[in-house]
Design a protein around this motif. Structure first.
Motif, PDB file in Angstrom:
ATOM      1  N   ALA A  18       0.811  -1.220   0.000  1.00  4.27           N
ATOM      2  CA  ALA A  18       0.000   0.000   0.000  1.00  4.27           C
ATOM      3  C   ALA A  18       0.846   1.272   0.000  1.00  4.27           C
ATOM      4  O   ALA A  18       0.494   2.268  -0.630  1.00  4.27           O
ATOM      5  N   LYS A  55      -5.641   5.789  -7.588  1.00  2.00           N
ATOM      6  CA  LYS A  55      -5.118   4.885  -6.567  1.00  2.00           C
ATOM      7  C   LYS A  55      -5.688   3.483  -6.772  1.00  2.00           C
ATOM      8  O   LYS A  55      -4.968   2.483  -6.688  1.00  2.00           O
ATOM      9  N   PRO A  65      -5.046  -6.010  -3.883  1.00  2.00           N
ATOM     10  CA  PRO A  65      -6.463  -6.330  -3.736  1.00  2.00           C
ATOM     11  C   PRO A  65      -7.325  -5.250  -4.392  1.00  2.00           C
ATOM     12  O   PRO A  65      -7.068  -4.061  -4.194  1.00  2.00           O
ATOM     13  N   ASN A  66      -8.273  -5.643  -5.183  1.00  2.70           N
ATOM     14  CA  ASN A  66      -9.069  -4.625  -5.873  1.00  2.70           C
ATOM     15  C   ASN A  66     -10.434  -5.173  -6.248  1.00  2.70           C
ATOM     16  O   ASN A  66     -10.683  -6.375  -6.186  1.00  2.70           O
ATOM     17  N   ASN A  67     -11.277  -4.263  -6.633  1.00  3.41           N
ATOM     18  CA  ASN A  67     -12.613  -4.632  -7.093  1.00  3.41           C
ATOM     19  C   ASN A  67     -12.727  -4.380  -8.582  1.00  3.41           C
ATOM     20  O   ASN A  67     -13.757  -3.924  -9.060  1.00  3.41           O
TER      21      ASN A  67
ATOM     22  N   ASN B  32     -18.067  -0.929   1.835  1.00  5.40           N
ATOM     23  CA  ASN B  32     -16.824  -1.681   1.933  1.00  5.40           C
ATOM     24  C   ASN B  32     -16.368  -2.109   0.549  1.00  5.40           C
ATOM     25  O   ASN B  32     -17.158  -2.105  -0.400  1.00  5.40           O
ATOM     26  N   GLY B  33     -15.082  -2.415   0.434  1.00  5.54           N
ATOM     27  CA  GLY B  33     -14.537  -2.759  -0.875  1.00  5.54           C
ATOM     28  C   GLY B  33     -13.527  -3.877  -0.787  1.00  5.54           C
ATOM     29  O   GLY B  33     -13.871  -5.048  -0.829  1.00  5.54           O
ATOM     30  N   CYS B  34     -12.255  -3.509  -0.626  1.00  2.00           N
ATOM     31  CA  CYS B  34     -11.173  -4.481  -0.789  1.00  2.00           C
ATOM     32  C   CYS B  34     -10.998  -5.420   0.405  1.00  2.00           C
ATOM     33  O   CYS B  34     -10.420  -6.483   0.266  1.00  2.00           O
ATOM     34  N   GLN B  36      -9.002  -5.163   2.694  1.00  2.00           N
ATOM     35  CA  GLN B  36      -7.585  -5.316   3.032  1.00  2.00           C
ATOM     36  C   GLN B  36      -6.938  -3.991   3.418  1.00  2.00           C
ATOM     37  O   GLN B  36      -5.724  -3.854   3.337  1.00  2.00           O
ATOM     38  N   ILE B  38      -6.979  -1.107   1.944  1.00  2.00           N
ATOM     39  CA  ILE B  38      -6.390  -0.312   0.870  1.00  2.00           C
ATOM     40  C   ILE B  38      -7.366   0.747   0.354  1.00  2.00           C
ATOM     41  O   ILE B  38      -7.022   1.912   0.233  1.00  2.00           O
ATOM     42  N   GLN B  40     -10.124   2.095   1.504  1.00  2.00           N
ATOM     43  CA  GLN B  40     -10.654   3.066   2.472  1.00  2.00           C
ATOM     44  C   GLN B  40     -12.161   3.294   2.378  1.00  2.00           C
ATOM     45  O   GLN B  40     -12.680   4.288   2.885  1.00  2.00           O
TER      46      GLN B  40
END
Lengths: 128, 322
Positions: A18, A55, A65-67, B32-34, B36, B38, B40
């Motif tokens: 991060a 970002k 990690p991502n969506n 909510n998202g990741c 982890q 990251i 935010q």
């Protein structure tokens, strides 16, 4: 007895996680905004929201990690495609991404991996 | 096992659960998202106990200081009372001590709070009128033991709330406020960073507090204030700022006028144009912006392109609600 340990750190970890994304966003987004060839696609937009999007993009490209969803990427860029967004603009963004990583002294092998992931978004971004 | 309280309801945080896990298991809707730490998306705030430091990774220092944390990476160490960003309403009552016109349309209002008030110079409070009308005003002083808050309130054309404050609010009457909030304030760990503060009109208010706080805390790098107004009559606290600039060798004050008149000891031009063209590169600087939303948004971009890091841009934009 012992579990098999994966000794290869993920790309994301190798890049510095991060904190690395944080450092990269600051440099990358400044390059993008300063470039007259592409900054019209960023005009009139809330800077914090834009930076947050960069970002998210970098996190994805760093293998973090991502969506990431191809459909979201497509929808978000559709209006820019109408404004003339094309492959040359995507190439410019890729250049800035590479230059950012060079500036952060990321080894070439890792840069290539990041570039490959970012490249995978090309068709969605350009609505192809 | 810790107890988590949100909006008056308590939930048990089971072993190995994060705060987000617990809330989602209880069917509480939390962005909510990741998962982890990251993205935010699940930013929350602890109202009582400080959250674990590990749950604050990546947040800017301002948010960290205010006990914001990321629910998805927070394994609570104690019971916690939670709030989603900015939604809690703790009311404070305060008595009006003083009203004084600073310019033809800006009123200095000093109030004394009934209870001990904790705030950081530069934050704002929401002020409630008896009929429920609410407006946000920046705090113009720095925290001291006297529990006082000072505001600079500009009378807006057809402004219901500001007209009420100017014309009807009497010294001695009681005001209801929410607790101070906002992330535009001085940070002691920026002591060695040069500061640039740009304000227009009553946007000087929070900057005044921040400057006083920085000087009081012996900020060692330079501090540059640019205060802008269209006309000369719109500048205020000019004498006080000039005195500060004489007293502190690291404080610089530049009053700017964007109107046509040339006035001695002021610079002609819009404050943010003057400020941002005065220095070649702003790498390593911290910048505070307060005033008209267009000025704030333009300046953010200009400052960033001149090298200010995103985390070093603090802003309070005034959007006119009235």
């Amino acid at each position: 007895m012992s579990e098999v340990q994966d000794t290869t750190a993920s790309l994301f970890d190798q890049l510095g996680g991060a904190a690395a994304v944080e450092a990269a966003v600051d440099i990358f987004y400044r390059k993008v905004l300063s470039d007259y060839r592409i900054n019209r696609f960023f005009d009139n937009s809330d800077m914090e929201k834009q930076a947050a999007k960069q970002k998210a993009f970098l996190t994805m490209a760093f293998g973090g990690p991502n969506n990431y969803s191809g459909k979201d990427m497509r929808d978000a860029h559709a209006k820019f495609v109408k404004m003339g967004l094309n492959a040359s603009h995507f190439d410019i963004v890729m250049e800035h991404l590479t230059a950012t990583l060079v500036e952060l002294n990321v080894p070439p092998a890792l840069i290539a991996q990041v570039a490959a992931i970012a490249e995978s978004a090309r068709d969605d971004v350009l609505g192809k | 096992m810790s107890k988590l309280t949100l909006n008056g309801t308590s939930f048990v945080n089971l072993a190995n659960e994060t705060v987000l896990d617990t809330l989602l298991r209880e069917n509480i809707q939390i962005p909510n998202g990741c998962h982890q730490g990251i993205c935010q998306a699940c930013l929350m705030r602890s109202v009582d106990t400080p959250p674990p430091v590990s749950a604050q990774v990546g947040l800017n220092p301002t948010l960290q200081k205010q006990n914001y944390f990321l629910a998805c990476i927070c394994h609570p160490e104690h019971d916690m009372t939670l709030t989603l960003s900015e939604q809690q309403a703790v009311f404070i009552t305060a008595r009006v001590l003083q009203k004084q016109l600073l310019t033809t349309d800006i009123m200095r209002v000093v109030v004394e709070c009934d209870t001990k008030i904790t705030f950081l110079a530069g934050q704002f409070v929401n002020v409630l009128r008896h009929d429920g009308l609410i407006r946000s005003y920046s705090i113009a002083n720095r925290p001291q033991a006297d529990n006082r808050l000072e505001f600079h309130i500009r009378r807006l054309p057809n402004g219901q709330f500001s007209s009420w404050i100017h014309d009807e609010l009497a010294v001695g009457s009681i005001l209801t406020l929410t607790e101070p909030q906002g992330s535009c304030h001085y940070l002691i760990d920026s002591k060695t960073q040069p500061l640039m503060l740009i304000g227009t009109g009553s946007g000087l208010a929070p900057l005044h507090g921040i400057i006083r706080d920085a000087l009081e805390q012996q900020h060692s790098a330079d501090i540059h204030l640019f205060h802008g107004s269209r006309h000369h009559e719109g500048l205020y606290l000019v004498d006080e700022m000039r005195e500060l600039a004489t007293k502190y060798s690291n404080f610089y004050y530049t009053p700017c006028l964007s109107g046509d008149n040339v006035v001695p000891d002021t610079v002609r031009g819009r404050a943010h144009d003057v400020a941002l063209s005065s220095i070649q590169t702003l790498k390593g600087w911290k910048i505070y912006l307060c005033g008209h939303a267009d000025m704030v948004n333009d300046s953010k971009r200009m400052a960033y392109l001149k090298g200010v890091a995103l985390r070093d841009i603090h802003a309070e934009a005034f959007y006119l609600a009235e």
